[in-house]
Design an enzyme around this catalytic site. Structure first.
Site, PDB file in Angstrom:
ATOM      1  N   ASN A 118     -39.458   9.044  11.075  1.00 24.32           N
ATOM      2  CA  ASN A 118     -39.186   9.620   9.761  1.00 24.32           C
ATOM      3  C   ASN A 118     -40.121   8.961   8.755  1.00 24.32           C
ATOM      4  O   ASN A 118     -40.351   7.756   8.818  1.00 24.32           O
ATOM      5  CB  ASN A 118     -37.738   9.370   9.351  1.00 24.32           C
ATOM      6  CG  ASN A 118     -36.757  10.005  10.312  1.00 24.32           C
ATOM      7  OD1 ASN A 118     -37.004  11.074  10.842  1.00 24.32           O
ATOM      8  ND2 ASN A 118     -35.645   9.330  10.557  1.00 24.32           N
ATOM      9  N   HIS A 149     -37.343   6.107  16.524  1.00 28.48           N
ATOM     10  CA  HIS A 149     -36.048   6.378  17.134  1.00 28.48           C
ATOM     11  C   HIS A 149     -36.312   6.933  18.533  1.00 28.48           C
ATOM     12  O   HIS A 149     -37.070   7.895  18.673  1.00 28.48           O
ATOM     13  CB  HIS A 149     -35.285   7.453  16.352  1.00 28.48           C
ATOM     14  CG  HIS A 149     -34.931   7.084  14.958  1.00 28.48           C
ATOM     15  ND1 HIS A 149     -33.656   6.730  14.587  1.00 28.48           N
ATOM     16  CD2 HIS A 149     -35.690   7.031  13.834  1.00 28.48           C
ATOM     17  CE1 HIS A 149     -33.639   6.471  13.292  1.00 28.48           C
ATOM     18  NE2 HIS A 149     -34.856   6.655  12.818  1.00 28.48           N
ATOM     19  N   HIS A 196     -40.397   2.533  11.934  1.00 26.72           N
ATOM     20  CA  HIS A 196     -39.574   2.399  13.137  1.00 26.72           C
ATOM     21  C   HIS A 196     -39.538   3.733  13.865  1.00 26.72           C
ATOM     22  O   HIS A 196     -39.642   4.793  13.256  1.00 26.72           O
ATOM     23  CB  HIS A 196     -38.154   1.932  12.801  1.00 26.72           C
ATOM     24  CG  HIS A 196     -37.407   2.811  11.845  1.00 26.72           C
ATOM     25  ND1 HIS A 196     -37.687   2.859  10.498  1.00 26.72           N
ATOM     26  CD2 HIS A 196     -36.390   3.674  12.046  1.00 26.72           C
ATOM     27  CE1 HIS A 196     -36.854   3.713   9.900  1.00 26.72           C
ATOM     28  NE2 HIS A 196     -36.062   4.235  10.827  1.00 26.72           N
TER      29      HIS A 196
END
Length: 114
Positions: free
Chosen positions: A87, A102, A100
């Protein structure tokens, strides 16, 4: 950059359910899972978001993405497949200003995702 929850997890100030750690990357289970397997992978050298990755050292970027793949394999997700989500920014629903990935798996994903 402000200190984030990921900074505190990496520093050991907050607990996490670690699934992998080395000198460059930490992977841990998401506290609000969106799939039966939902793991976050964060580089230990802070990068704000995917936009900033273009200014990052390409070796560190490669190590990060290589480790995302390695963690997915360690989680046993290779056979059925999985989704990797990055994101970026407010419209991309990035809630923590720290790059990060996911890893989502162990169920059939829908398309389109958003």
């Amino acid at each position: 950059m402000e200190e984030t929850i990921f900074d505190k997890i990496i520093a050991g100030q907050l607990p996490s359910d670690k699934v992998y750690e080395d000198e460059n990357v930490l992977a841990f289970r998401d506290i609000n899972p969106q799939a039966p397997v939902h793991v976050l992978v964060v580089p230990k050298k802070k990068v704000k978001d995917f936009i900033e990755i273009q200014h990052n050292d390409v070796t560190q970027t490669g190590i990060f993405f290589n480790t995302v793949s390695k963690v997915a394999s360690l989680l046993g997700l290779e056979k059925g497949g999985y989704r990797i989500v990055l994101n970026c920014g407010e419209d991309g629903q990035q809630t923590v200003e720290y790059l990060h990935a996911h890893i989502l798996g162990d169920r059939k994903m829908n398309w389109p995702p958003g």
